[in-house]
Design a protein around this motif. Structure first.
Motif, PDB file in Angstrom:
ATOM      1  N   CYS A 292       0.854  -1.190   0.000  1.00 43.28           N
ATOM      2  CA  CYS A 292       0.000   0.000   0.000  1.00 43.28           C
ATOM      3  C   CYS A 292       0.891   1.242   0.000  1.00 43.28           C
ATOM      4  CB  CYS A 292      -0.901   0.021   1.231  1.00 43.28           C
ATOM      5  SG  CYS A 292      -2.050  -1.362   1.316  1.00 43.28           S
ATOM      6  N   ALA A 293       0.494   2.253  -0.746  1.00 42.14           N
ATOM      7  CA  ALA A 293       1.265   3.488  -0.796  1.00 42.14           C
ATOM      8  C   ALA A 293       1.216   4.214   0.543  1.00 42.14           C
ATOM      9  CB  ALA A 293       0.745   4.391  -1.907  1.00 42.14           C
ATOM     10  N   SER A 294       0.089   4.112   1.235  1.00 43.26           N
ATOM     11  CA  SER A 294      -0.049   4.730   2.547  1.00 43.26           C
ATOM     12  C   SER A 294       0.145   3.665   3.627  1.00 43.26           C
ATOM     13  CB  SER A 294      -1.415   5.403   2.669  1.00 43.26           C
ATOM     14  OG  SER A 294      -2.436   4.498   2.347  1.00 43.26           O
ATOM     15  N   GLN A 295       0.163   4.114   4.862  1.00 40.21           N
ATOM     16  CA  GLN A 295       0.269   3.196   5.994  1.00 40.21           C
ATOM     17  C   GLN A 295      -1.089   2.530   6.203  1.00 40.21           C
ATOM     18  OE1 GLN A 295       3.069   2.807   8.031  1.00 40.21           O
ATOM     19  NE2 GLN A 295       4.220   4.169   6.711  1.00 40.21           N
ATOM     20  N   VAL A 296      -1.110   1.196   6.260  1.00 37.91           N
ATOM     21  CA  VAL A 296      -2.353   0.446   6.458  1.00 37.91           C
ATOM     22  C   VAL A 296      -2.092  -0.672   7.453  1.00 37.91           C
ATOM     23  CG1 VAL A 296      -4.113  -1.005   5.376  1.00 37.91           C
ATOM     24  CG2 VAL A 296      -3.161   0.929   4.119  1.00 37.91           C
ATOM     25  N   TRP A 297      -3.018  -0.788   8.415  1.00 36.52           N
ATOM     26  CA  TRP A 297      -2.964  -1.882   9.384  1.00 36.52           C
ATOM     27  C   TRP A 297      -4.319  -2.573   9.407  1.00 36.52           C
ATOM     28  CZ3 TRP A 297      -1.316   3.063  10.336  1.00 36.52           C
ATOM     29  CH2 TRP A 297       0.061   3.219  10.552  1.00 36.52           C
ATOM     30  N   LEU A 298      -4.301  -3.899   9.381  1.00 32.42           N
ATOM     31  CA  LEU A 298      -5.515  -4.703   9.522  1.00 32.42           C
ATOM     32  C   LEU A 298      -5.287  -5.705  10.647  1.00 32.42           C
ATOM     33  CD1 LEU A 298      -6.434  -5.535   5.809  1.00 32.42           C
ATOM     34  CD2 LEU A 298      -7.362  -3.714   7.246  1.00 32.42           C
ATOM     35  N   HIS A 299      -6.174  -5.685  11.633  1.00 39.52           N
ATOM     36  CA  HIS A 299      -6.071  -6.596  12.768  1.00 39.52           C
ATOM     37  C   HIS A 299      -7.281  -7.528  12.755  1.00 39.52           C
ATOM     38  CE1 HIS A 299      -6.697  -7.737  17.035  1.00 39.52           C
ATOM     39  NE2 HIS A 299      -5.435  -8.058  16.887  1.00 39.52           N
ATOM     40  N   PRO A 300      -7.075  -8.809  12.393  1.00 41.88           N
ATOM     41  CA  PRO A 300      -8.209  -9.743  12.318  1.00 41.88           C
ATOM     42  C   PRO A 300      -8.706 -10.128  13.706  1.00 41.88           C
ATOM     43  CG  PRO A 300      -6.161 -10.880  11.849  1.00 41.88           C
ATOM     44  CD  PRO A 300      -5.814  -9.432  12.012  1.00 41.88           C
ATOM     45  N   ARG A 301     -10.006 -10.394  13.770  1.00 43.05           N
ATOM     46  CA  ARG A 301     -10.636 -10.948  14.975  1.00 43.05           C
ATOM     47  C   ARG A 301     -11.467 -12.133  14.518  1.00 43.05           C
ATOM     48  NH1 ARG A 301     -12.837  -5.256  16.658  1.00 43.05           N
ATOM     49  NH2 ARG A 301     -14.484  -6.078  15.367  1.00 43.05           N
ATOM     50  N   ILE A 302     -11.141 -13.313  15.024  1.00 38.64           N
ATOM     51  CA  ILE A 302     -11.809 -14.533  14.580  1.00 38.64           C
ATOM     52  C   ILE A 302     -12.391 -15.236  15.797  1.00 38.64           C
ATOM     53  CG2 ILE A 302     -11.479 -16.761  13.458  1.00 38.64           C
ATOM     54  CD1 ILE A 302      -9.174 -15.289  11.886  1.00 38.64           C
ATOM     55  N   GLU A 303     -13.690 -15.531  15.704  1.00 39.06           N
ATOM     56  CA  GLU A 303     -14.369 -16.241  16.784  1.00 39.06           C
ATOM     57  C   GLU A 303     -14.707 -17.642  16.319  1.00 39.06           C
ATOM     58  OE1 GLU A 303     -17.640 -14.263  18.648  1.00 39.06           O
ATOM     59  OE2 GLU A 303     -16.670 -12.301  18.463  1.00 39.06           O
ATOM     60  N   GLY A 304     -14.251 -18.629  17.078  1.00 38.58           N
ATOM     61  CA  GLY A 304     -14.515 -20.011  16.729  1.00 38.58           C
ATOM     62  C   GLY A 304     -13.288 -20.668  16.130  1.00 38.58           C
ATOM     63  N   GLN A 305     -13.494 -21.889  15.668  1.00 37.43           N
ATOM     64  CA  GLN A 305     -12.399 -22.692  15.116  1.00 37.43           C
ATOM     65  C   GLN A 305     -12.779 -23.204  13.727  1.00 37.43           C
ATOM     66  OE1 GLN A 305      -9.431 -23.295  16.723  1.00 37.43           O
ATOM     67  NE2 GLN A 305     -10.160 -21.892  18.310  1.00 37.43           N
ATOM     68  N   GLY A 306     -11.782 -23.419  12.912  1.00 40.62           N
ATOM     69  CA  GLY A 306     -11.991 -24.044  11.612  1.00 40.62           C
ATOM     70  C   GLY A 306     -12.678 -23.138  10.604  1.00 40.62           C
ATOM     71  N   ALA A 307     -13.119 -23.743   9.515  1.00 41.43           N
ATOM     72  CA  ALA A 307     -13.664 -23.007   8.374  1.00 41.43           C
ATOM     73  C   ALA A 307     -14.953 -22.252   8.699  1.00 41.43           C
ATOM     74  CB  ALA A 307     -13.909 -23.955   7.207  1.00 41.43           C
ATOM     75  N   GLN A 308     -15.671 -22.678   9.737  1.00 38.91           N
ATOM     76  CA  GLN A 308     -16.930 -22.008  10.087  1.00 38.91           C
ATOM     77  C   GLN A 308     -16.749 -20.901  11.127  1.00 38.91           C
ATOM     78  OE1 GLN A 308     -19.585 -22.396   8.178  1.00 38.91           O
ATOM     79  NE2 GLN A 308     -18.175 -23.725   7.069  1.00 38.91           N
ATOM     80  N   ALA A 309     -15.508 -20.675  11.587  1.00 39.46           N
ATOM     81  CA  ALA A 309     -15.242 -19.575  12.513  1.00 39.46           C
ATOM     82  C   ALA A 309     -15.656 -18.262  11.865  1.00 39.46           C
ATOM     83  CB  ALA A 309     -13.763 -19.550  12.887  1.00 39.46           C
ATOM     84  N   GLN A 310     -16.073 -17.313  12.685  1.00 39.27           N
ATOM     85  CA  GLN A 310     -16.569 -16.044  12.157  1.00 39.27           C
ATOM     86  C   GLN A 310     -15.436 -15.024  12.061  1.00 39.27           C
ATOM     87  OE1 GLN A 310     -19.821 -14.162  14.340  1.00 39.27           O
ATOM     88  NE2 GLN A 310     -20.829 -13.915  12.367  1.00 39.27           N
ATOM     89  N   PHE A 311     -15.392 -14.334  10.916  1.00 36.92           N
ATOM     90  CA  PHE A 311     -14.324 -13.374  10.618  1.00 36.92           C
ATOM     91  C   PHE A 311     -14.785 -11.945  10.870  1.00 36.92           C
ATOM     92  CE2 PHE A 311     -12.053 -10.533   7.735  1.00 36.92           C
ATOM     93  CZ  PHE A 311     -10.745 -10.843   8.060  1.00 36.92           C
ATOM     94  N   ASP A 312     -13.892 -11.167  11.440  1.00 35.27           N
ATOM     95  CA  ASP A 312     -14.080  -9.733  11.581  1.00 35.27           C
ATOM     96  C   ASP A 312     -12.686  -9.120  11.636  1.00 35.27           C
ATOM     97  OD1 ASP A 312     -15.194  -7.224  11.855  1.00 35.27           O
ATOM     98  OD2 ASP A 312     -16.081  -7.590  13.819  1.00 35.27           O
ATOM     99  N   PHE A 313     -12.595  -7.825  11.493  1.00 30.63           N
ATOM    100  CA  PHE A 313     -11.298  -7.171  11.607  1.00 30.63           C
ATOM    101  C   PHE A 313     -11.483  -5.698  11.940  1.00 30.63           C
ATOM    102  CE2 PHE A 313     -12.396  -6.364   7.198  1.00 30.63           C
ATOM    103  CZ  PHE A 313     -11.908  -5.091   6.953  1.00 30.63           C
ATOM    104  N   GLU A 314     -10.415  -5.126  12.456  1.00 30.00           N
ATOM    105  CA  GLU A 314     -10.296  -3.694  12.664  1.00 30.00           C
ATOM    106  C   GLU A 314      -9.214  -3.213  11.707  1.00 30.00           C
ATOM    107  OE1 GLU A 314     -10.265  -2.716  17.167  1.00 30.00           O
ATOM    108  OE2 GLU A 314      -9.326  -4.690  16.914  1.00 30.00           O
ATOM    109  N   GLY A 315      -9.276  -1.960  11.329  1.00 28.15           N
ATOM    110  CA  GLY A 315      -8.251  -1.449  10.444  1.00 28.15           C
ATOM    111  C   GLY A 315      -8.126   0.046  10.515  1.00 28.15           C
ATOM    112  N   GLU A 316      -7.011   0.524  10.011  1.00 27.41           N
ATOM    113  CA  GLU A 316      -6.786   1.961   9.968  1.00 27.41           C
ATOM    114  C   GLU A 316      -5.734   2.276   8.924  1.00 27.41           C
ATOM    115  OE1 GLU A 316      -5.649   5.649  12.899  1.00 27.41           O
ATOM    116  OE2 GLU A 316      -6.668   3.917  13.740  1.00 27.41           O
ATOM    117  N   SER A 317      -5.779   3.507   8.445  1.00 25.22           N
ATOM    118  CA  SER A 317      -4.781   4.021   7.516  1.00 25.22           C
ATOM    119  C   SER A 317      -4.548   5.492   7.819  1.00 25.22           C
ATOM    120  CB  SER A 317      -5.260   3.875   6.072  1.00 25.22           C
ATOM    121  OG  SER A 317      -4.334   4.489   5.188  1.00 25.22           O
TER     122      SER A 317
END
Length: 141
Positions: free
Chosen positions: A50-75
């Motif tokens: 990325c040309a600018s500063q970018v951070w993505l912090h994943p948050r995953i609840e559960g295990q395996g392929a059915q775990a739920q995905f979320d993330f926080e981010g900033e630039s």
């Protein structure tokens, strides 16, 4: 496959008359995002390509392929913060398997982003999508 929130975003973009209005909306989405704590702005969460500063912090609840995905981010760039917010609408709440099934290029194309982002921003957006997909793939296994 898109989330209901993303479908609403597609409708909003269709309603906005020109790209300048859409651009402002993307920036407003970024401004509405909560800031990422400084403790999470570390090399492990930084997105390369990325040309600018970018951070993505994943948050995953559960295990395996059915775990739920979320993330926080900033630039440090307002338009990129907005792109992070768009990606959040696209991916947050999906299972890891669903994250891997999303055709991000097609979904984002529905917003017309491909035609209005610089090549640097497009490359950065692809890098963010790849980071999300790689995290989902690693955690789903």
């Amino acid at each position: 496959m898109a989330q209901e929130r993303f479908e609403e975003l597609v409708e909003t973009f269709a309603f906005l008359d020109d790209w300048e209005d859409r651009y402002r909306h993307v920036i407003d989405m970024g401004k509405a995002m909560p800031p990422l704590p400084d403790a999470l702005k570390v090399p492990a969460t930084k997105v390369d390509g990325c040309a600018s500063q970018v951070w993505l912090h994943p948050r995953i609840e559960g295990q395996g392929a059915q775990a739920q995905f979320d993330f926080e981010g900033e630039s440090d760039a307002m338009i990129v913060r907005g792109l992070i917010a768009i990606l959040h609408e696209l991916y947050a709440g999906l299972s890891l398997q669903e994250v891997l099934e999303v055709d991000a290029a097609a979904e984002l194309g529905r917003l017309g982003l491909n035609d209005h982002l610089s090549s640097q921003r497009s490359n950065g957006l692809r890098a963010m999508v790849e980071r999300i997909r790689s995290v989902a793939a690693a955690k789903a296994a």
